[in-house]
Design a protein around this motif. Sequence first.
Motif, PDB file in Angstrom:
ATOM      1  N   GLU A   6       0.798  -1.200  -0.056  1.00  0.00           N
ATOM      2  CA  GLU A   6      -0.185  -0.022  -0.092  1.00  0.00           C
ATOM      3  C   GLU A   6       0.803   1.235  -0.078  1.00  0.00           C
ATOM      4  OE1 GLU A   6      -3.216  -0.291   2.847  1.00  0.00           O
ATOM      5  OE2 GLU A   6      -3.461  -2.240   2.649  1.00  0.00           O
ATOM      6  N   GLY A   7       0.321   2.481   0.274  1.00  0.00           N
ATOM      7  CA  GLY A   7       1.094   3.586   0.113  1.00  0.00           C
ATOM      8  C   GLY A   7       1.703   3.996  -1.377  1.00  0.00           C
ATOM      9  N   GLU A   8       2.783   4.534  -1.442  1.00  0.00           N
ATOM     10  CA  GLU A   8       3.244   5.185  -2.581  1.00  0.00           C
ATOM     11  C   GLU A   8       5.100   4.843  -2.452  1.00  0.00           C
ATOM     12  OE1 GLU A   8       0.979   8.206  -5.041  1.00  0.00           O
ATOM     13  OE2 GLU A   8       1.579   8.846  -3.169  1.00  0.00           O
ATOM     14  N   ALA A   9       5.739   4.647  -3.468  1.00  0.00           N
ATOM     15  CA  ALA A   9       7.116   4.463  -3.423  1.00  0.00           C
ATOM     16  C   ALA A   9       7.597   5.157  -4.715  1.00  0.00           C
ATOM     17  CB  ALA A   9       7.477   3.332  -3.429  1.00  0.00           C
ATOM     18  N   HIS A  10       8.731   5.672  -4.654  1.00  0.00           N
ATOM     19  CA  HIS A  10       9.735   5.958  -5.796  1.00  0.00           C
ATOM     20  C   HIS A  10      10.637   4.896  -6.280  1.00  0.00           C
ATOM     21  CE1 HIS A  10       8.535  10.070  -5.628  1.00  0.00           C
ATOM     22  NE2 HIS A  10       8.718  10.335  -4.570  1.00  0.00           N
ATOM     23  N   VAL A  11      10.520   4.647  -7.606  1.00  0.00           N
ATOM     24  CA  VAL A  11      11.624   3.725  -8.005  1.00  0.00           C
ATOM     25  C   VAL A  11      12.145   4.123  -9.460  1.00  0.00           C
ATOM     26  CG1 VAL A  11      11.934   1.201  -9.064  1.00  0.00           C
ATOM     27  CG2 VAL A  11      10.110   1.898  -7.362  1.00  0.00           C
ATOM     28  N   ASP A  12      13.262   4.619  -9.658  1.00  0.00           N
ATOM     29  CA  ASP A  12      14.128   4.920 -10.611  1.00  0.00           C
ATOM     30  C   ASP A  12      13.535   6.472 -10.953  1.00  0.00           C
ATOM     31  OD1 ASP A  12      15.964   2.835 -11.049  1.00  0.00           O
ATOM     32  OD2 ASP A  12      14.658   1.947 -12.179  1.00  0.00           O
ATOM     33  N   GLY A  13      13.119   7.386  -9.759  1.00  0.00           N
ATOM     34  CA  GLY A  13      12.726   8.551 -10.375  1.00  0.00           C
ATOM     35  C   GLY A  13      11.267   8.557 -10.551  1.00  0.00           C
ATOM     36  N   GLU A  14      10.634   7.537 -10.625  1.00  0.00           N
ATOM     37  CA  GLU A  14       9.021   7.314 -10.879  1.00  0.00           C
ATOM     38  C   GLU A  14       8.321   7.079  -9.709  1.00  0.00           C
ATOM     39  OE1 GLU A  14       7.486   8.219 -13.843  1.00  0.00           O
ATOM     40  OE2 GLU A  14       9.883   8.624 -14.629  1.00  0.00           O
ATOM     41  N   ARG A  15       7.347   7.541  -9.451  1.00  0.00           N
ATOM     42  CA  ARG A  15       6.201   7.433  -8.266  1.00  0.00           C
ATOM     43  C   ARG A  15       5.236   6.328  -8.543  1.00  0.00           C
ATOM     44  NH1 ARG A  15       5.292  11.987  -4.427  1.00  0.00           N
ATOM     45  NH2 ARG A  15       3.654  11.303  -3.195  1.00  0.00           N
TER      46      ARG A  15
END
Length: 526
Positions: A167-176
Motif C-alpha cells: 500500500e502507500g506509494e514509493a519512488h523507483v528510478d525517479g518514478e512514483r
Amino acid sequence: MREATALPDTVVLDGASLTPEDVAAVARHDASVELDADAIERMRDSRARVESVLDSGEPVYGVNTGFGHLVETHIDREDIERLQTNLVRSHSAGAGRELTRTEVRSMMVTRANTLAKGYSGIRPEVVDVLVSMLNEGVHPVVRSRGSLGASGDLAPLAHMALVLIGEGEAHVDGERYSGDDALRSAGLEPVTLKSKEGLALINGTQLTVGLASLFVVDAERIVDAADAAGALTTEVTMGTTANCDPAIHDVRPHPGQRESAAAVRRLTEGSTVLESHKDCERVQDAYSIRCLPQVNGAVRDAVSHLREAVEIELNSVTDNPLVFPAGAVDERAPGTDVAAVVSAGNFHGEPLALRLDYAAGALTELAAISERRTDRMLNPDVQESYLPPFLTEHSGLRSGYMIAQYTAAALLNECRSFGRPSLDSTPVSGGQEDHVSMSGQSALNARVVAENVATIVGVELLCGAQAAEFLADGLELGTGTGAVRDAIRSVVPPLDDDRPLDGELEEASDLVRFGAIRAAIGDALD
C-alpha cells in the motif's frame, strides 16, 4: 556530489556493528545491504517466542491487545493479523514535506539493523523484503512530520511499512508508483503481517537515529573545514597562530580545543605570510581568530558526545514490547516457559533528542564565529588595509562578496531560530503517552543546521581564497591552507568582476559537507 571520504560498498546488518559512516554509505551512495546469517537465526528464534506467547492466550501488548490508550482492549485470535495491518494504515498519518531519498534510506537501513538484533518478534522474511527494497531502489513516500519521538518515530515508520504490505506509494528510478506496483517492479511481493510484526516495523527511533547519523558524519567534516577556514582567514588578515601554541592548551586540556589548535598549527606550517609580520605592533587578534580553538574545540566535543549516543542507538533495540527468552527478565513478566514479552520504554528518543539539540546549537556557534571572520575580510572598517572593500577592486562599481555575507547571515539567523524541541512535550493517546521527546523534530532541525553551516563556512573559504589573491608577491600560504585554497580554486575561479554567486556558494558548501576540504588537507599533509 560524491563523498570525498571512503565509505563501504557493502554493509552487513548484524545488529551490533552499524556505524554512522555505514548509514551514509547506504543512504547516499546505495551501498548494498546484507543480513548477517546469525542475525537471521536470532530473528527466527524471536519469532518462535512470539508464537509461544500467542498460543498461551496471555494478554500481551502489541500481540493480542489494542495500542496506546486502547491497551486494555483484547483482540480475538482471528483478528490479530488484521490488527497489524490496521496499525500500519492508521499510523500513516504524517504531514509536511516528503523525506528525501537519502533520509528515507537512512531510516530503512537503521530499522532493519535493530530488527536484526532479534528482540522484536518479526520474521526474517519481512526484514529481508525491507533489505531488498534498499538494494532494488524502492523508496517509500514518507511524510516528514508526525513523530513525537516516543513510541518511536511512529508516523514516518508507518509510511515506510505501508509499502511493505503493498500500500502507500514509493519512488523507483525517479518514478512514483503505488506500493504494490513499486514492489512488483523490483520482483518483490507484498508482505502479509502476522502478530506483532506491524508494531515491530513502526515502533522505534529510526527516523531520529538515521538523520542523526548523517548529521554526525557531516558535522565532523564541517568542523574540520571550519578549522581550515579559520586558519586561512588568520593568514590573509595578517593574524597570528601564537594562540594555538600547545602550552596554552595544556593548561586547559579540553580534547576538542587541543585538536583544533593543533589543526591550525599543521595547516599553517611553512607559511611565509605568518613569518612576514611576526614583529608587527598588533598586540592581539579579535576573538573570532584568537579564540578559534576554544570555540571550534567545544563544538568538536559536542559532536563527539552526539556520536557516542548515535553509535549506541544504531545497535540498540528500540522496540516495544521486547521479546526475551524465558528467564532473561523478571519472572513477573508476561509470557510462557520459553519466552517473556516485556512492555517498556526503549522507544523514547530522549537520549538522542537532548544531544541533537545540543550539537545543533554548537554547530550554530561554529557558524556564528565563521561569519564574524568573514566580516573581518570584507568590512572596510575592520579589515587590513591591503584588502579592498568586499574583496573586489573598484568597489562601489563592484560589490564583490558583499551579498555572500548577507546569505551567511540569513542562514545563521535560521539556525538560531530553531530552539530546542527536546524541551517540549505534548501528551497524546488519551494521556497514556504523557511525556514525549520530540527527537524526530530535533533530527530534522539538525539536518537543516548542518546544511546551513556548511554554506556559511563555505562563504568564509571563498572569501579567504579571494583575499589570498591580494597577498604581496612572494608570500606563500601554509602547506595545508594552500591546499585548501587550491581546493576552492578547483571549483571557483577568482572574482575578477561581479557575477552571480549562488552556484559557487553551493559548490563551496559541498566541498565542506562531503569531505573534499578534509581530503585536500589530508593529501597535502600526509
